[in-house]
Scaffold this active site. Sequence first.
Site, PDB file in Angstrom:
ATOM      1  N   LYS A   1     -11.121   2.187 -15.685  1.00 53.75           N
ATOM      2  CA  LYS A   1     -11.658   0.863 -15.355  1.00 53.75           C
ATOM      3  C   LYS A   1     -11.933   0.037 -16.621  1.00 53.75           C
ATOM      4  O   LYS A   1     -11.785  -1.185 -16.625  1.00 53.75           O
ATOM      5  CB  LYS A   1     -12.918   1.018 -14.505  1.00 53.75           C
ATOM      6  CG  LYS A   1     -12.637   1.627 -13.134  1.00 53.75           C
ATOM      7  CD  LYS A   1     -11.904   0.639 -12.255  1.00 53.75           C
ATOM      8  CE  LYS A   1     -11.117   1.253 -11.141  1.00 53.75           C
ATOM      9  NZ  LYS A   1     -10.342   0.267 -10.357  1.00 53.75           N
TER      10      LYS A   1
ATOM     11  N   ASP B   1       0.856  -1.193   0.000  1.00 51.29           N
ATOM     12  CA  ASP B   1       0.000   0.000   0.000  1.00 51.29           C
ATOM     13  C   ASP B   1       0.887   1.236   0.000  1.00 51.29           C
ATOM     14  O   ASP B   1       2.033   1.204   0.440  1.00 51.29           O
ATOM     15  CB  ASP B   1      -0.927   0.013   1.225  1.00 51.29           C
ATOM     16  CG  ASP B   1      -2.208   0.802   0.986  1.00 51.29           C
ATOM     17  OD1 ASP B   1      -3.273   0.175   0.789  1.00 51.29           O
ATOM     18  OD2 ASP B   1      -2.138   2.051   0.968  1.00 51.29           O
TER      19      ASP B   1
ATOM     20  N   ASP C   1       4.006   3.110  -4.089  1.00 51.28           N
ATOM     21  CA  ASP C   1       3.000   3.761  -4.933  1.00 51.28           C
ATOM     22  C   ASP C   1       2.989   2.967  -6.240  1.00 51.28           C
ATOM     23  O   ASP C   1       4.002   2.889  -6.943  1.00 51.28           O
ATOM     24  CB  ASP C   1       3.432   5.216  -5.171  1.00 51.28           C
ATOM     25  CG  ASP C   1       2.453   5.983  -6.054  1.00 51.28           C
ATOM     26  OD1 ASP C   1       1.678   5.341  -6.795  1.00 51.28           O
ATOM     27  OD2 ASP C   1       2.500   7.225  -6.010  1.00 51.28           O
ATOM     28  N   VAL C   2       1.845   2.370  -6.562  1.00 50.78           N
ATOM     29  CA  VAL C   2       1.794   1.492  -7.746  1.00 50.78           C
ATOM     30  C   VAL C   2       2.041   2.247  -9.053  1.00 50.78           C
ATOM     31  O   VAL C   2       2.357   1.636 -10.070  1.00 50.78           O
ATOM     32  CB  VAL C   2       0.448   0.725  -7.861  1.00 50.78           C
ATOM     33  CG1 VAL C   2       0.282  -0.279  -6.743  1.00 50.78           C
ATOM     34  CG2 VAL C   2      -0.739   1.675  -7.939  1.00 50.78           C
TER      35      VAL C   2
ATOM     36  N   TYR D   1     -12.375   8.091 -14.213  1.00 52.65           N
ATOM     37  CA  TYR D   1     -12.392   6.837 -13.459  1.00 52.65           C
ATOM     38  C   TYR D   1     -12.896   5.695 -14.343  1.00 52.65           C
ATOM     39  O   TYR D   1     -12.276   4.620 -14.414  1.00 52.65           O
ATOM     40  CB  TYR D   1     -13.301   6.994 -12.233  1.00 52.65           C
ATOM     41  CG  TYR D   1     -13.458   5.728 -11.414  1.00 52.65           C
ATOM     42  CD1 TYR D   1     -12.488   5.343 -10.500  1.00 52.65           C
ATOM     43  CD2 TYR D   1     -14.589   4.916 -11.564  1.00 52.65           C
ATOM     44  CE1 TYR D   1     -12.631   4.185  -9.749  1.00 52.65           C
ATOM     45  CE2 TYR D   1     -14.743   3.764 -10.811  1.00 52.65           C
ATOM     46  CZ  TYR D   1     -13.765   3.400  -9.902  1.00 52.65           C
ATOM     47  OH  TYR D   1     -13.905   2.245  -9.170  1.00 52.65           O
TER      48      TYR D   1
HETATM   49  N1  LIG Z   1     -15.660   0.669  -3.128  1.00 57.75           N
HETATM   50  C1  LIG Z   1     -16.363   0.473  -4.225  1.00 57.75           C
HETATM   51  O1  LIG Z   1     -17.592   0.665  -4.253  1.00 57.75           O
HETATM   52  C2  LIG Z   1     -15.676  -0.018  -5.483  1.00 57.75           C
HETATM   53  C3  LIG Z   1     -16.468  -0.421  -6.569  1.00 57.75           C
HETATM   54  C4  LIG Z   1     -15.856  -0.881  -7.738  1.00 57.75           C
HETATM   55  C5  LIG Z   1     -14.474  -0.932  -7.806  1.00 57.75           C
HETATM   56  N2  LIG Z   1     -13.718  -0.528  -6.748  1.00 57.75           N
HETATM   57  C6  LIG Z   1     -12.263  -0.605  -6.874  1.00 57.75           C
HETATM   58  O2  LIG Z   1     -11.754  -1.385  -5.831  1.00 57.75           O
HETATM   59  C7  LIG Z   1     -10.376  -1.076  -5.633  1.00 57.75           C
HETATM   60  C8  LIG Z   1     -10.101  -0.942  -4.154  1.00 57.75           C
HETATM   61  O3  LIG Z   1     -10.843   0.156  -3.657  1.00 57.75           O
HETATM   62  P1  LIG Z   1     -11.552   0.170  -2.214  1.00 57.75           P
HETATM   63  O4  LIG Z   1     -12.981   0.505  -2.457  1.00 57.75           O
HETATM   64  O5  LIG Z   1     -11.182  -1.012  -1.444  1.00 57.75           O
HETATM   65  O6  LIG Z   1     -10.898   1.515  -1.630  1.00 57.75           O
HETATM   66  P2  LIG Z   1     -10.047   1.855  -0.313  1.00 57.75           P
HETATM   67  O7  LIG Z   1      -9.741   3.311  -0.448  1.00 57.75           O
HETATM   68  O8  LIG Z   1     -10.759   1.397   0.917  1.00 57.75           O
HETATM   69  O9  LIG Z   1      -8.701   0.998  -0.485  1.00 57.75           O
HETATM   70  C9  LIG Z   1      -7.792   1.292  -1.500  1.00 57.75           C
HETATM   71  C10 LIG Z   1      -6.363   1.207  -0.978  1.00 57.75           C
HETATM   72  O10 LIG Z   1      -5.481   1.496  -2.071  1.00 57.75           O
HETATM   73  C11 LIG Z   1      -4.428   2.314  -1.608  1.00 57.75           C
HETATM   74  N3  LIG Z   1      -3.873   3.094  -2.701  1.00 57.75           N
HETATM   75  C12 LIG Z   1      -4.423   4.175  -3.315  1.00 57.75           C
HETATM   76  N4  LIG Z   1      -3.589   4.648  -4.247  1.00 57.75           N
HETATM   77  C13 LIG Z   1      -2.479   3.857  -4.233  1.00 57.75           C
HETATM   78  C14 LIG Z   1      -1.272   3.857  -4.944  1.00 57.75           C
HETATM   79  N5  LIG Z   1      -1.006   4.783  -5.885  1.00 57.75           N
HETATM   80  N6  LIG Z   1      -0.366   2.904  -4.658  1.00 57.75           N
HETATM   81  C15 LIG Z   1      -0.604   1.959  -3.709  1.00 57.75           C
HETATM   82  N7  LIG Z   1      -1.732   1.925  -2.981  1.00 57.75           N
HETATM   83  C16 LIG Z   1      -2.665   2.869  -3.237  1.00 57.75           C
HETATM   84  C17 LIG Z   1      -5.052   3.196  -0.534  1.00 57.75           C
HETATM   85  O11 LIG Z   1      -4.063   3.704   0.345  1.00 57.75           O
HETATM   86  C18 LIG Z   1      -6.048   2.241   0.126  1.00 57.75           C
HETATM   87  O12 LIG Z   1      -5.468   1.606   1.244  1.00 57.75           O
HETATM   88  C19 LIG Z   1     -10.123   0.176  -6.461  1.00 57.75           C
HETATM   89  O13 LIG Z   1      -9.449  -0.180  -7.654  1.00 57.75           O
HETATM   90  C20 LIG Z   1     -11.511   0.701  -6.767  1.00 57.75           C
HETATM   91  O14 LIG Z   1     -11.557   1.429  -7.967  1.00 57.75           O
HETATM   92  C21 LIG Z   1     -14.291  -0.088  -5.590  1.00 57.75           C
END
Ligand SMILES: NC(=O)c1ccc[n+]([C@@H]2O[C@H](COP(=O)([O-])OP(=O)(O)OC[C@H]3O[C@@H](n4cnc5c(N)ncnc54)[C@H](O)[C@@H]3O)[C@@H](O)[C@H]2O)c1
Length: 260
Positions: A161, A36, A62-63, A157
């Site tokens: 995706k 992370d 950072d990815v 976004y």
């Molecule tokens: N929550 C939703 O409703 C939802 C729906 C569809 C897709 N997603 C996708 O799910 C994935 C995870 O999201 P989530 O909802 O668990 O969010 P979240 O914010 O709870 O977790 C995401 C994590 O990614 C980390 N992160 C962000 N940018 C980063 C980077 N550049 N390098 C490394 N780590 C990084 C953050 O610090 C965080 O801990 C994302 O790709 C998001 O687009 C989420």
Amino acid sequence: MRLDRKVALVTGGGSGIGEGAAKAFARAGAAVAVVDLRPGPAESVARAIRDEGGTAEAFVADVSKEDQIGTAIHRAAERFDGLHIVFANAGINGMQTPIEEMTLDEWHQTIETNLTGTFLTVKHAIPHLRAAGGGSIVITASVNGNVLFSLPGYACYSTSKAGQVAFAKMAAAELARWGIRVNAILPGGVSTNIGERTYRRNVEKVTYDIRMPRPWPPLTGRPATPDEVAELVLFLASDASRNITGGEFLIDAGLSLLRG
Ligand SMILES: NC(=O)c1ccc[n+]([C@@H]2O[C@H](COP(=O)([O-])OP(=O)(O)OC[C@H]3O[C@@H](n4cnc5c(N)ncnc54)[C@H](O)[C@@H]3O)[C@@H](O)[C@H]2O)c1
């Protein structure tokens, strides 16, 4: 769906869907590299796994930065003596705003995190997965940009995706020769902390006059939990899905069946 003697790496493992998957992988027997951007959350998820008797270590990267994610993947594979499963999941919503008001920096921030970050994670994992004789890559995309186009201000976004799904399919075809499977998941709403990384500016200028049916999503009437999404990820990571690659898997409780 056991992962005994497997090594798994999860990006965005410090929160939400990544945290759920990291814990599910560990409970299934894998050693887990929790990657992370934020050290605190990564370390606390790794510690929680160890406290439960599992094996995990936190890696900060950072990815979207090639040197950082490349080094983290290399170190994780060294630490656990291999790599078999990669969950490319880190992502942000970023700035939600009309297209004509979106700055280039805001566009880059979301594309580089969600799409470029996925490319870099997969790129640097390939040598390790090849060395292991194959593996499974799972990519977190979204219903947005793939089956839904109704969230106002989410042009960037959704583009990121959609790009992830195209990339997953291209990678699945290219990497099949080495026994590496690649699949994408398309979650609907999930209860996570993504709101902390979501910003809105003047989005009311481009909203639509649509009303979603109730209950929505029709199956549950509530967002998924990260643990529910993690079970799909575990299936795709495990040998239970050994004949599946290049797939895109909706996990949205029927949300995308009904349009406003
Ligand atoms: N929550 C939703 O409703 C939802 C729906 C569809 C897709 N997603 C996708 O799910 C994935 C995870 O999201 P989530 O909802 O668990 O969010 P979240 O914010 O709870 O977790 C995401 C994590 O990614 C980390 N992160 C962000 N940018 C980063 C980077 N550049 N390098 C490394 N780590 C990084 C953050 O610090 C965080 O801990 C994302 O790709 C998001 O687009 C989420």
